[in-house]
Design an enzyme around this catalytic site. Structure first.
Site, PDB file in Angstrom:
ATOM      1  N   CYS A 112       0.819  -1.210   0.000  1.00 20.20           N
ATOM      2  CA  CYS A 112       0.000   0.000   0.000  1.00 20.20           C
ATOM      3  C   CYS A 112       0.851   1.257   0.000  1.00 20.20           C
ATOM      4  O   CYS A 112       0.673   2.148  -0.828  1.00 20.20           O
ATOM      5  CB  CYS A 112      -0.933  -0.008   1.205  1.00 20.20           C
ATOM      6  N   CYS A 166      -1.670   1.665  -2.965  1.00 20.86           N
ATOM      7  CA  CYS A 166      -2.665   2.715  -2.732  1.00 20.86           C
ATOM      8  C   CYS A 166      -2.106   4.134  -2.759  1.00 20.86           C
ATOM      9  O   CYS A 166      -2.659   5.015  -3.421  1.00 20.86           O
ATOM     10  CB  CYS A 166      -3.341   2.502  -1.378  1.00 20.86           C
ATOM     11  N   LYS A 169      -0.390   5.229  -6.131  1.00 23.46           N
ATOM     12  CA  LYS A 169      -1.467   5.147  -7.135  1.00 23.46           C
ATOM     13  C   LYS A 169      -2.412   6.336  -7.027  1.00 23.46           C
ATOM     14  O   LYS A 169      -2.745   6.988  -8.019  1.00 23.46           O
ATOM     15  CB  LYS A 169      -2.213   3.821  -6.942  1.00 23.46           C
ATOM     16  N   TYR A 181      -8.558  -4.057 -11.363  1.00 18.92           N
ATOM     17  CA  TYR A 181      -8.607  -2.652 -10.961  1.00 18.92           C
ATOM     18  C   TYR A 181      -7.214  -2.031 -11.020  1.00 18.92           C
ATOM     19  O   TYR A 181      -7.061  -0.848 -11.337  1.00 18.92           O
ATOM     20  CB  TYR A 181      -9.249  -2.493  -9.581  1.00 18.92           C
ATOM     21  N   GLU A 222      -6.623   1.274 -13.200  1.00 15.09           N
ATOM     22  CA  GLU A 222      -6.154   2.469 -12.500  1.00 15.09           C
ATOM     23  C   GLU A 222      -4.854   2.982 -13.113  1.00 15.09           C
ATOM     24  O   GLU A 222      -4.690   4.185 -13.340  1.00 15.09           O
ATOM     25  CB  GLU A 222      -5.957   2.151 -11.016  1.00 15.09           C
ATOM     26  N   HIS A 277     -26.874  19.802  -0.664  1.00 16.93           N
ATOM     27  CA  HIS A 277     -27.038  20.366  -2.010  1.00 16.93           C
ATOM     28  C   HIS A 277     -26.035  21.482  -2.262  1.00 16.93           C
ATOM     29  O   HIS A 277     -25.779  22.282  -1.363  1.00 16.93           O
ATOM     30  CB  HIS A 277     -28.467  20.897  -2.156  1.00 16.93           C
ATOM     31  N   GLU A 302     -25.969  13.501  -2.989  1.00 18.44           N
ATOM     32  CA  GLU A 302     -27.383  13.689  -2.662  1.00 18.44           C
ATOM     33  C   GLU A 302     -28.290  12.931  -3.622  1.00 18.44           C
ATOM     34  O   GLU A 302     -29.447  12.631  -3.286  1.00 18.44           O
ATOM     35  CB  GLU A 302     -27.745  15.170  -2.653  1.00 18.44           C
TER      36      GLU A 302
END
Length: 512
Positions: free
Chosen positions: A76, A81, A84, A218, A222, A487, A492
């Site tokens: 990671c 992670c 990346k 993935y 990515e 909002h 939302e």
């Protein structure tokens, strides 16, 4: 197997652990020895030390085939992670600069990206994290050893330095957290000699330039996404489907967006050879699965992203009869992370059936440490773990995919609420929002418990993380509708979703 393990070892892994802090009296050097200094191993070791246990961590990174090596912290921090996400951010900034013109920013001349500047900055940050982990171990009185760990028996580990120096450590409990490494094809001529993996891409000194990414995991998408985003000619070669294991409708939206973004895809194709030409470029030959036709093209870099393999082969597990899954090579574990050998535990990517995700390894490691210290009996809950794919259009999800929900509950017993929406940020910039989509999969009867939630759009990780907590509380569709949205946000739209797939009605959101 999990049931068998629970019955066979429960008294060994729980009762023994609850008494451990009072029964240890110098029989072993350490209460816990952890093999592996990645996310799970470090979390477990630091938590155990904080709870008063004596702990040692052995961590050694075998250089990649290309010779890339890095420091403490595991995949990671070093090759996963963190770098990346930072390269993904670099790509997003490139898009933002283009959008900025529509928002009135006066940008003269063409914009370009400098790989060296980005790479150096990211690599320096990673090194700071390496140092930070070492300082934390020292502060918490965890013994850190830059050594390979090899199991001798259920209480003994042999440490081996790069120079061949050996050290023997004994411990009441041993935790294996060695993670995995990228696979390289062994049956494709030139693949290993001329290709790189995710172990290398983040530490390149120079731009990879024109790149072929082989695979559609993935990791593949990515990497292809941020390479495209910083302006590099990038092609993804896909043998079968993209994002296997994820919701396939969402996967299609992700790759559709990537294609419109500029990433090229070679669908239903498999590479057959990689040859380095006198000019230094790599000539890749591949076969079209559907037609059988052979094609060739040249690339500066070939990145293999065809899966990962657990780091189990050099641990000496066979001698101790630690049971592995024959197909995956991963360690079979019980619900409490115990293996088939008492006093030996495994966590993180190396464990069969566990999500290959940093947060799950960290949490599982901490919970294991608390059990070993006799402070808790709580087990890790691996259900409904949220995750995000950081592609150019991010994809976040938690719970079941639509395919999984249909398989588990039956198509007639689920209701899928969905919507196509346009992020406000896309409007002025005149960006295409065709793939910005969300769906909420619910039980059709009763209170309509939410089974899965999926979202493609900006900041998908931030959006999904918030809704993930609801899954731990048994969230229902009515809970979602009762929630007042913020909002104007993309998130939302999830609180307003009301069109079902079953209805066949237009799911496009109109108005603000």
């Amino acid at each position: 197997m999990a049931v068998l393990c629970r019955v066979k070892h429960r008294w060994k892994s729980f009762s023994c652990c609850r008494l451990m802090t009072t029964t240890l009296s110098g029989k072993y050097e350490y209460d816990v020895v952890v093999i592996g200094g990645g996310s799970g191993g470090l979390a477990c070791s630091k938590e155990a030390a904080q709870l008063g246990l004596s702990v040692a961590v052995l961590d050694y990174v075998e250089p990649s085939v290309k010779g890339t090596k890095w420091g403490l912290g595991g995949t990671c921090v070093n090759v996963g992670c963190i770098p990346k996400k930072l390269m993904h951010q670099a790509a997003l900034l490139g898009t933002a600069v283009k959008d900025a013109k529509k928002y009135g920013w006066q940008i003269s001349g063409p914009i370009s990206h400098d790989w060296v500047t980005m790479a150096e900055a990211i690599q320096n940050h990673v090194r700071s994290l390496n140092w930070g982990h070492r300082v934390q171990l020292q502060d918490k009185k965890v013994k850190y050893l830059n050594m390979k760990g090899i199991l001798v028996d259920e209480h003994t580990v042999k440490g081996l330095t790069k120079a061949g120096k050996e050290m023997t450590l004994t411990a009441k409990n041993i935790v294996i957290a060695t993670g995995g490494r990228p696979k390289l094809p062994t049956n494709i001529p030139g693949a290993m000699e001329h290709g790189i993996t995710s172990d290398d891409i983040f530490w390149l000194k120079e731009s990879p330039r024109k790149t072929l990414v082989v695979g559609a995991s993935y990791v593949a998408l990515e990497c292809a996404g941020f390479l495209t985003g910083i302006g590099l000619d990038t092609t993804v070669m896909v043998r079968s489907i993209a994002l296997r294991g994820f919701d396939q409708q969402m996967a299609g939206l992700v790759t559709d967006y990537m294609e419109s973004y500029g990433t090229k895809f070679a669908w239903k194709c498999v590479p057959t050879s990689v040859e380095k030409l006198p000019t230094g470029v790599l000539q890749v030959t591949w076969s079209d699965i559907l037609t059988g036709n052979t094609h060739k093209d040249t690339y500066d870099t070939v990145l293999w992203a065809i899966g990962r393999a657990p780091e189990t082969k050099a641990l000496g597990l066979n001698k101790l009869q630690v049971q592995l899954n024959k197909k995956t090579g991963k360690i079979i574990v019980c619900v409490d992370e115990s293996t088939t050998v008492p006093y030996i535990f495994a966590l993180g990517d190396i464990s069969q059936g566990r999500p290959e995700l940093t947060p799950t390894a960290i949490k599982a490691g901490k919970l294991l440490a608390r059990r070993l210290a006799g402070r808790s009996t709580a087990l890790m809950n691996y259900d409904n773990v949220a995750t995000t794919v950081f592609t150019p259009l991010e994809y976040g999800c938690v719970g079941l995919s639509e395919e999984e929900a249909e398989s588990k509950h039956g198509k007639d017993n689920i209701e899928v609420f969905h919507a196509f929406y346009k992020p406000l940020e896309f409007t002025v910039a005149e960006r295409d929002a065709s793939q910005c989509y969300l769906k909420v999969i619910c039980e059709r009867a009763g209170v309509q418990k939410i089974l899965g939630l999926h979202f493609t759009g900006p900041n998908a990780g931030e959006v999904t993380q918030g809704f993930a907590m609801g899954f731990q509380c048994g969230a229902t569709y009515s809970h979602l509708l009762e929630t007042v949205g913020i909002h104007p946000t993309c998130a939302e739209e999830l609180t307003k979703v009301n069109v079902t797939k079953r209805s066949g009605s237009d799911a496009t959101v109109t108005g603000c």
